[in-house]
Design a protein around this motif. Structure first.
Motif, PDB file in Angstrom:
ATOM      1  N   UNK A   1       0.853  -1.190   0.000  1.00 47.28           N
ATOM      2  CA  UNK A   1       0.000   0.000   0.000  1.00 47.28           C
ATOM      3  C   UNK A   1       0.891   1.242   0.000  1.00 47.28           C
ATOM      4  N   UNK A   2       0.411   2.304  -0.637  1.00 43.95           N
ATOM      5  CA  UNK A   2       1.160   3.550  -0.686  1.00 43.95           C
ATOM      6  C   UNK A   2       0.394   4.667   0.011  1.00 43.95           C
ATOM      7  N   UNK A   3       1.147   5.554   0.648  1.00 51.61           N
ATOM      8  CA  UNK A   3       0.555   6.785   1.165  1.00 51.61           C
ATOM      9  C   UNK A   3       0.075   7.618  -0.014  1.00 51.61           C
ATOM     10  N   UNK A   4      -0.612   8.709   0.261  1.00 52.99           N
ATOM     11  CA  UNK A   4      -0.909   9.661  -0.801  1.00 52.99           C
ATOM     12  C   UNK A   4       0.422  10.226  -1.316  1.00 52.99           C
ATOM     13  N   UNK A   5       0.484  10.684  -2.564  1.00 53.68           N
ATOM     14  CA  UNK A   5       1.751  11.150  -3.130  1.00 53.68           C
ATOM     15  C   UNK A   5       2.362  12.310  -2.344  1.00 53.68           C
ATOM     16  N   UNK A   6       3.696  12.305  -2.284  1.00 55.43           N
ATOM     17  CA  UNK A   6       4.409  13.404  -1.614  1.00 55.43           C
ATOM     18  C   UNK A   6       5.165  14.269  -2.614  1.00 55.43           C
ATOM     19  N   UNK A   7       5.364  13.774  -3.839  1.00 57.45           N
ATOM     20  CA  UNK A   7       6.105  14.553  -4.831  1.00 57.45           C
ATOM     21  C   UNK A   7       5.876  13.995  -6.220  1.00 57.45           C
ATOM     22  N   UNK A   8       6.034  14.853  -7.221  1.00 63.92           N
ATOM     23  CA  UNK A   8       6.003  14.454  -8.622  1.00 63.92           C
ATOM     24  C   UNK A   8       7.434  14.547  -9.156  1.00 63.92           C
ATOM     25  N   UNK A   9       7.913  13.480  -9.779  1.00 69.23           N
ATOM     26  CA  UNK A   9       9.286  13.470 -10.281  1.00 69.23           C
ATOM     27  C   UNK A   9       9.348  12.841 -11.660  1.00 69.23           C
ATOM     28  N   UNK A  10      10.444  13.091 -12.360  1.00 66.41           N
ATOM     29  CA  UNK A  10      10.666  12.499 -13.666  1.00 66.41           C
ATOM     30  C   UNK A  10      11.991  11.757 -13.698  1.00 66.41           C
ATOM     31  N   UNK A  11      12.181  10.972 -14.732  1.00 69.94           N
ATOM     32  CA  UNK A  11      13.434  10.245 -14.915  1.00 69.94           C
ATOM     33  C   UNK A  11      14.292  10.942 -15.962  1.00 69.94           C
ATOM     34  N   UNK A  12      15.541  10.525 -16.055  1.00 71.60           N
ATOM     35  CA  UNK A  12      16.464  11.052 -17.058  1.00 71.60           C
ATOM     36  C   UNK A  12      17.576  10.039 -17.251  1.00 71.60           C
ATOM     37  N   UNK A  13      18.437  10.303 -18.239  1.00 74.70           N
ATOM     38  CA  UNK A  13      19.547   9.403 -18.526  1.00 74.70           C
ATOM     39  C   UNK A  13      20.872  10.059 -18.175  1.00 74.70           C
ATOM     40  N   UNK A  14      21.777   9.245 -17.687  1.00 78.70           N
ATOM     41  CA  UNK A  14      23.162   9.646 -17.480  1.00 78.70           C
ATOM     42  C   UNK A  14      23.947   9.160 -18.683  1.00 78.70           C
ATOM     43  N   UNK A  15      24.631  10.082 -19.365  1.00 72.84           N
ATOM     44  CA  UNK A  15      25.380   9.734 -20.570  1.00 72.84           C
ATOM     45  C   UNK A  15      26.766  10.356 -20.501  1.00 72.84           C
ATOM     46  N   UNK A  16      27.716   9.852 -21.304  1.00 75.25           N
ATOM     47  CA  UNK A  16      29.037  10.476 -21.340  1.00 75.25           C
ATOM     48  C   UNK A  16      28.930  11.920 -21.827  1.00 75.25           C
ATOM     49  N   UNK A  17      29.889  12.749 -21.454  1.00 77.75           N
ATOM     50  CA  UNK A  17      29.889  14.154 -21.865  1.00 77.75           C
ATOM     51  C   UNK A  17      29.763  14.275 -23.378  1.00 77.75           C
TER      52      UNK A  17
END
Length: 281
Positions: free
Chosen positions: A114-130
């Motif tokens: 079970x989950x609490x009500x949401x505490x934050x909205x977030x997104x994902x991203x990629x780590x790539x070489x420079x």
């Protein structure tokens, strides 16, 4: 074998069997009434949840959890660091009482905890070489360029990658964010998937060796809502927790508490509910 002797052996066998398994801690409410510490489970990682040099739980999810528990009169806390893939099994097994590791609310997870009500909205991203030499910005780029993708075991990015057409053989699963970074840095992976906050933190500290892609390059449906995880039998405690959360979420006190971790008002979940997230994520 006599009846008395058989009964005695049966009792001894049952006692021995019981002692071979860890005692169940019982519902959270019972732990609170008994004055026992509330055990919070999380993976050590930047921004979301980690232990500082003094062994104290930090990160924005831990901060919110501790503030809310304190408002409920609960101050005895025991942090229990674990691997990401072990968080849900550990909660189910009673090794800790609440998941504070920054877990997104997903339909597949809602079937198990079970989950609490949401505490934050977030997104994902990629780590790539420079310089992002392979031009990877989203999952379709990974699929089209047959790129090697790495993320941690149990992460929501695995489901997202497969939904966007990334083949199983392109995906490597590792225990934690540390191994994600190592794989990208060594060239074993072309892109590493984590939350945007994690990726940005690593890129900022890499002295120009690595960079973060934008979360806006990924589909809108990959934007997720973070909640705290509870066992289903702790519904009464979670209801009290949600009442405290309702009074706390978005307040100046909360925003000030999480600001050191990079969160602002833009990360508030607004009117999104756990019921909606379980059905749509």
């Amino acid at each position: 074998m006599g009846i008395k002797m058989g009964a005695a052996l049966l009792v001894a066998g049952i006692a021995g069997l019981a002692n071979s398994f860890p005692a169940h801690a019982g519902p959270l409410e019972d732990r609170v009434k008994a004055g026992e510490p509330i055990r919070i489970g999380f993976t050590n990682g930047p921004i979301y949840a980690f232990l500082d040099d003094q062994g104290q739980p930090k990160g924005f999810v831990n901060t919110i959890a501790l503030d809310l528990l304190k408002s409920m009169g609960i101050t005895k806390i025991q942090p229990v660091p674990t691997e990401w893939s072990g968080m849900i099994p550990g909660l189910q097994a009673g090794r800790y009482d609440i998941i504070t590791g920054g877990m997104s609310i997903l339909g597949s997870r809602c079937k198990n905890i079970s989950f609490s009500e949401p505490i934050a909205k977030t997104g994902d991203a990629f780590l790539v070489p420079a310089g992002n030499p392979k031009g990877i910005h989203n999952y379709k780029d990974i699929a089209a360029k047959n790129a090697a993708f790495v993320t941690y075991s149990g992460a929501n990015l695995i489901e997202a990658a497969k939904k966007e057409g990334v083949a199983d053989e392109q995906i490597t699963q590792v225990p934690s964010g540390t191994e994600v970074v190592a794989a990208v840095r060594s060239g074993r992976a072309d892109a590493g998937g984590m939350t945007y906050f994690e990726v940005k933190n690593v890129a900022d500290e890499s002295k120009g060796e690595l960079e973060a892609t934008s979360p806006n390059d990924l589909p809108e449906w990959t934007q997720n809502y973070v909640g705290l995880g509870f066992r289903s039998e702790d519904a009464d405690f979670m209801a009290r927790f949600n009442e405290a959360l309702k009074k706390y979420i978005g307040t100046p006190e909360m925003i000030e508490a999480v600001r050191p971790y990079g969160l602002t008002e833009v990360n508030l979940p607004r009117s999104t509910t756990t019921e909606w997230a379980c059905s749509n994520r």
